[in-house]
Design an enzyme around this catalytic site. Structure first.
Site, mmCIF file in Angstrom:
data_model
loop_
_atom_site.group_PDB
_atom_site.id
_atom_site.type_symbol
_atom_site.label_atom_id
_atom_site.label_comp_id
_atom_site.label_asym_id
_atom_site.label_seq_id
_atom_site.Cartn_x
_atom_site.Cartn_y
_atom_site.Cartn_z
ATOM 1 N N TYR A 86 -14.547 28.831 2.065
ATOM 2 C CA TYR A 86 -14.288 27.822 1.028
ATOM 3 C C TYR A 86 -13.874 26.482 1.667
ATOM 4 O O TYR A 86 -14.155 25.419 1.123
ATOM 5 C CB TYR A 86 -13.249 28.338 0.037
ATOM 6 N N LYS A 103 -9.905 20.945 -3.739
ATOM 7 C CA LYS A 103 -9.297 21.478 -4.976
ATOM 8 C C LYS A 103 -7.779 21.268 -4.969
ATOM 9 O O LYS A 103 -7.180 21.030 -6.023
ATOM 10 C CB LYS A 103 -9.633 22.960 -5.154
HETATM 11 P P1 NAD Z 1 -22.605 24.078 -11.380
HETATM 12 O O1 NAD Z 1 -23.391 23.927 -10.129
HETATM 13 O O2 NAD Z 1 -23.312 24.514 -12.586
HETATM 14 O O3 NAD Z 1 -21.801 22.750 -11.694
HETATM 15 C C1 NAD Z 1 -21.473 21.791 -10.698
HETATM 16 C C2 NAD Z 1 -21.884 20.465 -11.267
HETATM 17 O O4 NAD Z 1 -21.518 19.391 -10.391
HETATM 18 C C3 NAD Z 1 -23.405 20.371 -11.488
HETATM 19 O O5 NAD Z 1 -23.668 20.065 -12.833
HETATM 20 C C4 NAD Z 1 -23.799 19.214 -10.592
HETATM 21 O O6 NAD Z 1 -24.879 18.470 -11.143
HETATM 22 C C5 NAD Z 1 -22.527 18.421 -10.575
HETATM 23 N N1 NAD Z 1 -22.527 17.420 -9.503
HETATM 24 C C6 NAD Z 1 -22.590 17.617 -8.160
HETATM 25 N N2 NAD Z 1 -22.661 16.420 -7.536
HETATM 26 C C7 NAD Z 1 -22.638 15.466 -8.512
HETATM 27 C C8 NAD Z 1 -22.688 14.050 -8.517
HETATM 28 N N3 NAD Z 1 -22.766 13.325 -7.366
HETATM 29 N N4 NAD Z 1 -22.645 13.388 -9.712
HETATM 30 C C9 NAD Z 1 -22.539 14.074 -10.860
HETATM 31 N N5 NAD Z 1 -22.483 15.422 -10.928
HETATM 32 C C10 NAD Z 1 -22.534 16.105 -9.763
HETATM 33 O O7 NAD Z 1 -21.435 25.129 -10.998
HETATM 34 P P2 NAD Z 1 -20.098 25.528 -11.771
HETATM 35 O O8 NAD Z 1 -19.623 26.751 -11.071
HETATM 36 O O9 NAD Z 1 -20.294 25.511 -13.225
HETATM 37 O O10 NAD Z 1 -19.088 24.364 -11.323
HETATM 38 C C11 NAD Z 1 -18.345 23.577 -12.240
HETATM 39 C C12 NAD Z 1 -16.921 23.372 -11.705
HETATM 40 O O11 NAD Z 1 -16.250 24.627 -11.723
HETATM 41 C C13 NAD Z 1 -16.852 22.867 -10.259
HETATM 42 O O12 NAD Z 1 -15.781 21.952 -10.154
HETATM 43 C C14 NAD Z 1 -16.526 24.126 -9.495
HETATM 44 O O13 NAD Z 1 -15.877 23.869 -8.276
HETATM 45 C C15 NAD Z 1 -15.600 24.781 -10.490
HETATM 46 N N6 NAD Z 1 -15.351 26.212 -10.257
HETATM 47 C C16 NAD Z 1 -16.379 27.086 -10.138
HETATM 48 C C17 NAD Z 1 -16.100 28.416 -9.904
HETATM 49 C C18 NAD Z 1 -17.225 29.401 -9.724
HETATM 50 O O14 NAD Z 1 -16.983 30.479 -9.155
HETATM 51 N N7 NAD Z 1 -18.426 29.130 -10.178
HETATM 52 C C19 NAD Z 1 -14.775 28.864 -9.803
HETATM 53 C C20 NAD Z 1 -13.751 27.949 -9.943
HETATM 54 C C21 NAD Z 1 -14.038 26.608 -10.165
#
Ligand code: NAD
Length: 255
Positions: free
Chosen positions: A155, A162
């Site tokens: 990570y 984060k």
């Molecule tokens: P996801 O890939 O669907 O979403 C990530 C988003 O970030 C995408 O829509 C992408 O287009 C956007 N992004 C990246 N670079 C960008 C930029 N320059 N401008 C605008 N948008 C941009 O994946 P997700 O898992 O739904 O992630 C959403 C959030 O949840 C993130 O912050 C991620 O760290 C967090 N999260 C995810 C998990 C997991 O296990 N999936 C766990 C905890 C937290």
């Protein structure tokens, strides 16, 4: 209908697996009016039909590394809405090469980019949204992960980002609280999404959580959306600056 008539802007829908998409669907069911942004042209084809299916009032490009994109989202929304009630920030990015091995793989440029996209973007969005959110009892929610607090394999730089994001939630909550705006984070357990696929060995984290979390399961996008609904509704009117875990209880386990 916990969000009837609320004006909600969502950053972070990439596809139907995105956490932000589950939030968009639930908020739509709960009566919210939605504006949905997408990161760039390449994603428009995928995001536009999803956004149309929840009657999004605006479907706008926004690469969060560009101040002019963020500004134009809120200029546009200022012309269609009388204000904004809710911001969902579900955006993060780090180079794939830096989400494997140890944190010693981190480059100066990779560090700056992870922090810019995953942390500064939340501050930039709140700055631009602030004038439209004042005095409406609004709420902003971002997405974090337990890797902010503890070390998880691969990570790396995203854990550092984060941690900075969670600190930003606390500082933002203080900055905009006097204007009646609440700021919180959901620390979500691991879910298979596009972003998660970038973390080397992610399936090991999923398997571990499934075996060890008090609920003995991983969580779903819908689990996160339910918590986001609570945090963005008047049910959480007294809650700000919180990091709310939606992880099946995993974070309470020692061994
Ligand atoms: P996801 O890939 O669907 O979403 C990530 C988003 O970030 C995408 O829509 C992408 O287009 C956007 N992004 C990246 N670079 C960008 C930029 N320059 N401008 C605008 N948008 C941009 O994946 P997700 O898992 O739904 O992630 C959403 C959030 O949840 C993130 O912050 C991620 O760290 C967090 N999260 C995810 C998990 C997991 O296990 N999936 C766990 C905890 C937290």
């Amino acid at each position: 209908m916990l969000l009837r008539g609320k004006k909600v802007v969502i950053f972070g829908v990439a596809n139907e697996k995105s956490i932000a998409w589950a939030i968009a669907r639930l908020f739509h069911e709960q009566g919210a009016e939605l504006a949905i942004t997408y990161a760039g042209e390449a994603l428009e084809k995928r995001v536009r039909p999803l956004a149309e299916s929840v009657n999004a009032v605006a479907i706008l490009p926004c690469n969060v590394t560009r101040d002019e994109d963020i500004e134009s989202v809120f200029t546009e929304l200022g012309s269609v809405w009388d204000g904004v009630d809710v911001i969902i920030h579900a955006v993060a990015f780090a180079n794939k090469e830096e989400l494997k091995g140890t944190i010693l793989n981190t480059t100066r440029d990779g560090f700056a980019m992870a922090m810019d996209i995953s942390v500064y973007s939340f501050l930039a969005i709140m700055k631009a949204a602030h004038p439209l959110m004042q005095g409406r009892g609004g709420s902003a929610v971002t997405l974090s992960y337990y890797g902010a607090m503890k070390v998880f394999p691969s990570y790396n730089v995203m854990g550092v980002a984060k941690a900075a994001l969670e600190a930003s939630v606390r500082y933002l909550s203080e900055a905009v609280g006097p204007d009646g705006i609440r700021v919180n984070a959901i620390s979500a357990g691991p879910i298979r999404t596009l972003a998660a696929a970038g973390v080397n060995g992610f399936h090991n984290i999923l398997n571990h959580v499934e075996a060890k979390a008090p609920l003995r399961r991983t969580i779903t996008q819908e689990d996160v959306a339910g918590a986001a609904l609570y945090l963005c509704s008047d049910m959480a009117a007294g809650v700000s600056g919180e990091i709310h875990y939606v992880d099946g209880g995993y974070n309470v386990i020692g061994l």
